[in-house]
Design a protein around this motif. Structure first.
Motif, short mmCIF file in Angstrom:
data_model
loop_
_atom_site.label_atom_id
_atom_site.label_comp_id
_atom_site.label_asym_id
_atom_site.label_seq_id
_atom_site.Cartn_x
_atom_site.Cartn_y
_atom_site.Cartn_z
N ALA A 55 0.83 -1.21 0.00
CA ALA A 55 0.00 0.00 0.00
C ALA A 55 0.86 1.26 0.00
O ALA A 55 0.59 2.22 -0.73
CB ALA A 55 -0.92 -0.01 1.21
N LYS A 56 1.91 1.28 0.83
CA LYS A 56 2.80 2.45 0.88
C LYS A 56 3.54 2.65 -0.44
O LYS A 56 3.72 3.77 -0.90
CB LYS A 56 3.79 2.29 2.03
N LEU A 57 3.99 1.54 -1.03
CA LEU A 57 4.66 1.63 -2.33
C LEU A 57 3.73 2.17 -3.39
O LEU A 57 4.09 3.05 -4.18
CB LEU A 57 5.19 0.24 -2.74
N LEU A 58 2.51 1.66 -3.41
CA LEU A 58 1.51 2.11 -4.37
C LEU A 58 1.22 3.60 -4.17
O LEU A 58 1.11 4.37 -5.15
CB LEU A 58 0.23 1.29 -4.19
N LYS A 59 1.10 4.03 -2.93
CA LYS A 59 0.87 5.45 -2.63
C LYS A 59 1.99 6.32 -3.19
O LYS A 59 1.75 7.36 -3.81
CB LYS A 59 0.75 5.64 -1.12
N GLU A 60 3.24 5.90 -2.99
CA GLU A 60 4.39 6.67 -3.48
C GLU A 60 4.36 6.80 -5.00
O GLU A 60 4.62 7.87 -5.55
CB GLU A 60 5.69 6.00 -3.04
N ILE A 61 4.04 5.70 -5.68
CA ILE A 61 4.01 5.72 -7.14
C ILE A 61 2.89 6.62 -7.64
O ILE A 61 3.09 7.43 -8.56
CB ILE A 61 3.83 4.28 -7.70
N ILE A 62 1.71 6.49 -7.06
CA ILE A 62 0.56 7.31 -7.48
C ILE A 62 0.88 8.79 -7.30
O ILE A 62 0.61 9.62 -8.18
CB ILE A 62 -0.69 6.93 -6.67
N GLU A 63 1.47 9.16 -6.17
CA GLU A 63 1.71 10.57 -5.87
C GLU A 63 2.93 11.14 -6.58
O GLU A 63 3.24 12.33 -6.41
CB GLU A 63 1.79 10.76 -4.35
N GLU A 64 3.61 10.32 -7.39
CA GLU A 64 4.62 10.87 -8.29
C GLU A 64 3.96 11.77 -9.33
O GLU A 64 4.59 12.66 -9.90
CB GLU A 64 5.40 9.75 -8.99
N ASP A 65 2.68 11.52 -9.58
CA ASP A 65 1.88 12.37 -10.46
C ASP A 65 1.20 13.42 -9.57
O ASP A 65 0.39 13.09 -8.72
CB ASP A 65 0.82 11.52 -11.18
N ASP A 66 1.56 14.68 -9.78
CA ASP A 66 1.05 15.76 -8.93
C ASP A 66 -0.46 15.92 -8.98
O ASP A 66 -1.05 16.62 -8.15
CB ASP A 66 1.69 17.10 -9.32
N ASN A 67 -1.10 15.27 -9.96
CA ASN A 67 -2.54 15.42 -10.10
C ASN A 67 -3.31 14.48 -9.18
O ASN A 67 -4.54 14.55 -9.13
CB ASN A 67 -2.94 15.17 -11.55
N PHE A 68 -2.60 13.60 -8.46
CA PHE A 68 -3.27 12.60 -7.62
C PHE A 68 -2.78 12.69 -6.18
O PHE A 68 -1.59 12.91 -5.93
CB PHE A 68 -3.03 11.18 -8.16
N LEU A 69 -3.71 12.50 -5.26
CA LEU A 69 -3.41 12.49 -3.84
C LEU A 69 -4.10 11.30 -3.19
O LEU A 69 -5.31 11.14 -3.31
CB LEU A 69 -3.90 13.78 -3.18
N VAL A 70 -3.33 10.45 -2.53
CA VAL A 70 -3.91 9.33 -1.78
C VAL A 70 -4.38 9.86 -0.44
O VAL A 70 -3.57 10.25 0.41
CB VAL A 70 -2.88 8.19 -1.59
#
Length: 247
Positions: free
Chosen positions: A13-28
Motif C-alpha cells: 500500500a505504501k509503495l503504491l501510494k508513493e508511485i501514485i503521488e509521483e503524479d502531482d494530479n493525484f493524492l492518496v
C-alpha cells in the motif's frame, strides 16, 4: 484527484501510494485494509473520492463483497496477485486490472488511462463560479497553549502542510497549527478566494503578487508574505490556476 487504496499489505500500500503521488494530479487521501473499513469509509466519503485502487484478496474476504454493502460509482483500478477475477472486475467499475508484483510504469499507464476517460466524459470547460450564496467557513479555531484563538478567514494568507501537520499562516506572518486536513479546509473555503496550488499549499488570492516560470513547466509564485517553502504551482494545475486568477 483524490484516491483511496484498499490493500491489506501495508508495504504494498505504501509503495503504491508513493508511485501514485509521483503524479502531482493525484493524492492518496487514505489507505484501508479491510472490507469493513472500506465500506465505512465509502459510505461517508465516496463523494470526495475520484479513483479507487482495490486489492481483491483482503484479510476478511474478497473486495467484491464491498459492493454488497455500498453502491460504488467511482472508477476502480484492481491491483492483485490473482488473474482469475478480471471479468468480474470489469463488471464492477473496473477500468484496469494490474497483476502483482506491479511495475511503476504500469501504475502510471493506468492513471493516464483514467485521466483520458475522465477528459472524454467530462470535457474541460472554463471555470465559472456559482452566483448562489454558499455558506463557506468564515473563521477557524486554532490552539495556542491553553487558549483557543479565533482567526478570521480574511486574515489568512495561506494554509500549508509540513510533516503531515496542517498550519494556518496569517498576513501578519503568524503561524498556527490547525487540526484539520487540507482537503477539508479546501472544501469549506470559498474557491473564489483560495486555490490549492499543490499538495502542500492552499493560497489566498490576495497574497499573490506575481509569478514566474519554474522548471518542468511549473510556475513559482511571489507572495506578499514570507513562506517556509517556495510556493510552486504544480504542472498539471498551471492552466486552471491562470484561469482562476482571471476570474
Amino acid at each position: 484527484m483524490n484516491v483511496l487504496i484498499v490493500e491489506d499489505e501495508l508495504h504494498t500500500a505504501k509503495l503504491l501510494k508513493e508511485i501514485i503521488e509521483e503524479d502531482d494530479n493525484f493524492l492518496v487521501v487514505d489507505i484501508v485494509e479491510s472490507i469493513v473499513d472500506a465500506v465505512a469509509f465509502l459510505v461517508k466519503y465516496q463523494n470526495s473520492i475520484d479513483l479507487l485502487f482495490f486489492d481483491i484478496h483482503l484479510a476478511d474476504g474478497l473486495s467484491f463483497e464491498i459492493f454488497n454493502h455500498v453502491d460504488i460509482y467511482t472508477p476502480i483500478i484492481f491491483c492483485t496477485a490473482y488473474d482469475d477475477y478480471a471479468l468480474k472486475a470489469i463488471k464492477n467499475n473496473g477500468i484496469d486490472y494490474i497483476l502483482k508484483p506491479f511495475r511503476n510504469n504500469e501504475i502510471h499507464k493506468s492513471l493516464i488511462k483514467y485521466q483520458t476517460l475522465v477528459s472524454k466524459l467530462n470535457p474541460k470547460t472554463p471555470i465559472t463560479f456559482s452566483q448562489e450564496k454558499t455558506n463557506y467557513q468564515q473563521h477557524f479555531l486554532c490552539q495556542f497553549q491553553e487558549r483557543t484563538i479565533i482567526i478570521k478567514i480574511a486574515d489568512i494568507a495561506y494554509f500549508s502542510i509540513t510533516n503531515e501537520i496542517t498550519y494556518l499562516h496569517t498576513f501578519e506572518n503568524k503561524k498556527h497549527t490547525i487540526y484539520k486536513k487540507l482537503e477539508h479546509i479546501e472544501a469549506v473555503t470559498n474557491p473564489e478566494h483560495f486555490f490549492r496550488i499543490n499538495r502542500q499549499m492552499l493560497v489566498n488570492r490576495k497574497t499573490i503578487q506575481s509569478y514566474e516560470p519554474y522548471f518542468n513547466r511549473k510556475i513559482a509564485l511571489h507572495l506578499s508574505v514570507k513562506t517556509e517553502e517556495k510556493p510552486i504551482v504544480s504542472r498539471l494545475k498551471v492552466s486552471e490556476f491562470k484561469q482562476w486568477l482571471e476570474q
